[in-house]
Scaffold this motif. Structure first.
Motif, PDB file in Angstrom:
ATOM      1  N   HIS A 198       0.732  -1.544  -0.032  1.00  0.00           N
ATOM      2  CA  HIS A 198      -0.014  -0.162  -0.336  1.00  0.00           C
ATOM      3  C   HIS A 198       0.911   1.679  -0.214  1.00  0.00           C
ATOM      4  CE1 HIS A 198      -3.738  -1.851   0.405  1.00  0.00           C
ATOM      5  NE2 HIS A 198      -2.739  -3.074   1.610  1.00  0.00           N
ATOM      6  N   MET A 199      -0.093   2.073   0.128  1.00  0.00           N
ATOM      7  CA  MET A 199       0.783   3.706   0.176  1.00  0.00           C
ATOM      8  C   MET A 199       0.490   4.608   1.401  1.00  0.00           C
ATOM      9  SD  MET A 199       1.753   4.863  -3.819  1.00  0.00           S
ATOM     10  CE  MET A 199      -0.109   4.624  -4.652  1.00  0.00           C
ATOM     11  N   THR A 200       1.273   5.548   1.750  1.00  0.00           N
ATOM     12  CA  THR A 200       1.409   6.750   3.021  1.00  0.00           C
ATOM     13  C   THR A 200       1.404   7.917   1.687  1.00  0.00           C
ATOM     14  OG1 THR A 200       3.453   7.439   2.556  1.00  0.00           O
ATOM     15  CG2 THR A 200       2.493   5.565   4.763  1.00  0.00           C
ATOM     16  N   LEU A 201       0.763   9.033   2.304  1.00  0.00           N
ATOM     17  CA  LEU A 201       0.740  10.304   1.375  1.00  0.00           C
ATOM     18  C   LEU A 201       1.781  10.457   1.153  1.00  0.00           C
ATOM     19  CD1 LEU A 201      -1.731  12.347   3.203  1.00  0.00           C
ATOM     20  CD2 LEU A 201      -2.038  11.685   0.186  1.00  0.00           C
ATOM     21  N   SER A 202       3.150  10.548   1.623  1.00  0.00           N
ATOM     22  CA  SER A 202       4.309  10.882   1.015  1.00  0.00           C
ATOM     23  C   SER A 202       4.209   9.319   0.058  1.00  0.00           C
ATOM     24  CB  SER A 202       5.121  10.955   2.231  1.00  0.00           C
ATOM     25  OG  SER A 202       5.548  11.641   3.525  1.00  0.00           O
ATOM     26  N   MET A 203       4.414   8.470   0.043  1.00  0.00           N
ATOM     27  CA  MET A 203       4.936   7.797  -0.963  1.00  0.00           C
ATOM     28  C   MET A 203       3.472   8.110  -2.021  1.00  0.00           C
ATOM     29  SD  MET A 203       5.128   4.413   1.301  1.00  0.00           S
ATOM     30  CE  MET A 203       4.956   2.911   0.363  1.00  0.00           C
ATOM     31  N   LEU A 204       2.472   8.631  -2.565  1.00  0.00           N
ATOM     32  CA  LEU A 204       2.178   8.513  -3.856  1.00  0.00           C
ATOM     33  C   LEU A 204       2.983   9.964  -4.319  1.00  0.00           C
ATOM     34  CD1 LEU A 204      -0.302   8.931  -5.180  1.00  0.00           C
ATOM     35  CD2 LEU A 204      -1.644   9.976  -3.718  1.00  0.00           C
ATOM     36  N   ILE A 205       2.638  10.964  -3.356  1.00  0.00           N
ATOM     37  CA  ILE A 205       3.701  12.425  -4.246  1.00  0.00           C
ATOM     38  C   ILE A 205       4.745  12.019  -4.281  1.00  0.00           C
ATOM     39  CG2 ILE A 205       4.300  14.757  -2.781  1.00  0.00           C
ATOM     40  CD1 ILE A 205       2.478  14.759  -0.668  1.00  0.00           C
ATOM     41  N   HIS A 206       5.468  11.342  -3.539  1.00  0.00           N
ATOM     42  CA  HIS A 206       7.669  10.701  -4.721  1.00  0.00           C
ATOM     43  C   HIS A 206       6.635  10.105  -5.799  1.00  0.00           C
ATOM     44  CE1 HIS A 206      11.071   9.300  -5.304  1.00  0.00           C
ATOM     45  NE2 HIS A 206      10.266   8.380  -5.767  1.00  0.00           N
ATOM     46  N   CYS A 207       5.267   9.412  -5.817  1.00  0.00           N
ATOM     47  CA  CYS A 207       5.808   8.969  -6.784  1.00  0.00           C
ATOM     48  C   CYS A 207       5.158  10.160  -8.182  1.00  0.00           C
ATOM     49  CB  CYS A 207       3.896   7.792  -7.413  1.00  0.00           C
ATOM     50  SG  CYS A 207       4.692   6.334  -6.459  1.00  0.00           S
ATOM     51  N   LEU A 208       4.147  11.203  -7.413  1.00  0.00           N
ATOM     52  CA  LEU A 208       3.686  11.770  -9.073  1.00  0.00           C
ATOM     53  C   LEU A 208       4.634  13.032  -9.086  1.00  0.00           C
ATOM     54  CD1 LEU A 208       0.923  13.066  -6.231  1.00  0.00           C
ATOM     55  CD2 LEU A 208       0.640  11.924  -8.707  1.00  0.00           C
ATOM     56  N   GLU A 209       5.797  12.934  -8.389  1.00  0.00           N
ATOM     57  CA  GLU A 209       7.270  14.132  -8.675  1.00  0.00           C
ATOM     58  C   GLU A 209       7.510  13.608  -9.365  1.00  0.00           C
ATOM     59  OE1 GLU A 209       8.372  15.009  -4.734  1.00  0.00           O
ATOM     60  OE2 GLU A 209       6.861  17.120  -4.701  1.00  0.00           O
ATOM     61  N   ARG A 210       7.845  12.028  -8.932  1.00  0.00           N
ATOM     62  CA  ARG A 210       8.749  11.651  -9.743  1.00  0.00           C
ATOM     63  C   ARG A 210       8.634  11.663 -11.239  1.00  0.00           C
ATOM     64  NH1 ARG A 210       9.948   5.312  -9.812  1.00  0.00           N
ATOM     65  NH2 ARG A 210      11.322   4.504 -11.925  1.00  0.00           N
ATOM     66  N   PHE A 211       7.186  10.910 -12.124  1.00  0.00           N
ATOM     67  CA  PHE A 211       6.905  11.129 -12.919  1.00  0.00           C
ATOM     68  C   PHE A 211       6.536  12.540 -13.499  1.00  0.00           C
ATOM     69  CE2 PHE A 211       6.892   6.645 -11.489  1.00  0.00           C
ATOM     70  CZ  PHE A 211       7.448   6.388 -12.507  1.00  0.00           C
ATOM     71  N   GLY A 212       6.278  13.738 -13.454  1.00  0.00           N
ATOM     72  CA  GLY A 212       5.777  15.191 -13.654  1.00  0.00           C
ATOM     73  C   GLY A 212       4.331  14.986 -13.848  1.00  0.00           C
ATOM     74  N   LEU A 213       3.673  14.413 -12.354  1.00  0.00           N
ATOM     75  CA  LEU A 213       2.343  14.461 -12.478  1.00  0.00           C
ATOM     76  C   LEU A 213       1.602  15.109 -11.200  1.00  0.00           C
ATOM     77  CD1 LEU A 213       1.569  10.417 -13.392  1.00  0.00           C
ATOM     78  CD2 LEU A 213       1.236  12.027 -14.412  1.00  0.00           C
ATOM     79  N   ASP A 214       2.522  15.639 -10.914  1.00  0.00           N
ATOM     80  CA  ASP A 214       2.127  16.206  -9.627  1.00  0.00           C
ATOM     81  C   ASP A 214       1.088  17.998  -9.434  1.00  0.00           C
ATOM     82  OD1 ASP A 214       4.510  17.437 -10.635  1.00  0.00           O
ATOM     83  OD2 ASP A 214       4.756  18.995  -9.364  1.00  0.00           O
ATOM     84  N   HIS A 215       0.672  18.351 -10.832  1.00  0.00           N
ATOM     85  CA  HIS A 215      -0.294  18.948 -10.637  1.00  0.00           C
ATOM     86  C   HIS A 215      -1.772  17.968 -11.022  1.00  0.00           C
ATOM     87  CE1 HIS A 215       2.654  22.644  -9.817  1.00  0.00           C
ATOM     88  NE2 HIS A 215       2.813  22.437 -11.085  1.00  0.00           N
ATOM     89  N   MET A 216      -1.307  16.706 -11.356  1.00  0.00           N
ATOM     90  CA  MET A 216      -2.917  15.696 -11.047  1.00  0.00           C
ATOM     91  C   MET A 216      -3.428  16.366 -10.373  1.00  0.00           C
ATOM     92  SD  MET A 216      -4.361  13.505 -13.097  1.00  0.00           S
ATOM     93  CE  MET A 216      -3.332  13.076 -14.393  1.00  0.00           C
TER      94      MET A 216
END
Length: 254
Positions: A198-216
């Motif tokens: 599973h994920m935490t918020l920090s883990m989710l945000i890392h995925c978003l930022e890594r793949f350029g999706l931080d504004h999704m």
């Protein structure tokens, strides 16, 4: 596209219900919550059920659903997923031991539940939608979903820890309006989240930022009720206005 949130929590306790989404009145996305919310008239309209994986909180609604449909008469639906997940459901759940085999009731030709495999490398037509299962990283075989209608859509991680293919597709696919993402645990329990897939918020945000999706736009799901206040506190502290918690009973529209 209309998505009704029948349930969106990582445990079934009190008023908190397990994962289930009803799309356009006739397609279920996971089946943790079905008959607790939908009356018989609405159950009759269900024609397709997309399953992410075999854990009970995502499939338990299938059991009363098939039972109710067979009692009401000539109604049926397609149970849809990747091949291995369907095989596990047949072998371990609808096997005449845990529950009757409704792929042969009342007969194989007129079965209440018809299994349909769809491939993980392309979009398939499911009702009025285009659907692609995407393998993710859980403790059992599991797929998220890309779901589109008229060139717009959303993605659903299902239960997963940080993974690759899902986020690559989310980055490249055009017309994705939002992602429904697993956030089961607070940030302080990152090791437990990772070990349990599973994920935490920090883990989710890392995925978003890594793949350029931080504004999704992202909606969190599968939050453990016992940790809900802590997860919401994490969200306030992280200052990500595009990430919001799903609310049971709400409706998302595209």
């Amino acid at each position: 596209m209309k998505i009704e949130v029948l349930g969106c929590y990582g445990n079934i306790i009190g008023d908190y219900r397990a994962t289930g989404f009803l799309i356009n009145d006739h397609i279920l996305l996971d089946a943790g919550t079905v008959t607790e919310v939908l009356d018989d008239d609405r159950l009759k309209r269900i024609k397709h059920v997309l399953i992410s994986h075999t854990h009970i909180d995502h499939v338990k609604g299938l059991f009363p659903l098939v039972d109710e449909l067979v009692m009401m008469g000539n109604y049926s639906f397609e149970l849809i997923s990747a091949a291995g997940i369907l095989r596990s459901i047949s072998d371990n759940l609808f096997n005449d031991l845990i529950w009757p085999d409704f792929t042969a009731i009342p007969s194989e030709r007129k079965a209440i539940m018809k299994l349909r495999e769809i491939e993980t490398d392309k979009l398939s037509q499911v009702g009025d939608l285009l659907v692609q299962p995407v393998p993710v990283s859980h403790t059992v075989p599991c797929v998220g979903y890309l779901i589109k209608h008229d060139n717009i859509g959303f993605m659903y991680t299902a239960d997963t820890k940080p993974t690759e293919e899902f986020w690559e597709i989310a980055r490249e696919e055009k017309g994705i309006e939002f992602i429904i993402a697993d956030v089961s645990f607070p940030n302080r329990l990152e090791k437990l989240a990772n070990k349990s897939g599973h994920m935490t918020l920090s883990m989710l945000i890392h995925c978003l930022e890594r793949f350029g999706l931080d504004h999704m736009k992202v909606f969190t799901t599968h939050m453990k009720p016992i940790f809900l206040k802590e997860i919401l506190s994490d969200l306030v502290q992280l200052h990500y206005p595009n990430i919001k918690p799903l609310q049971q009973g709400s409706i998302l529209s595209l």
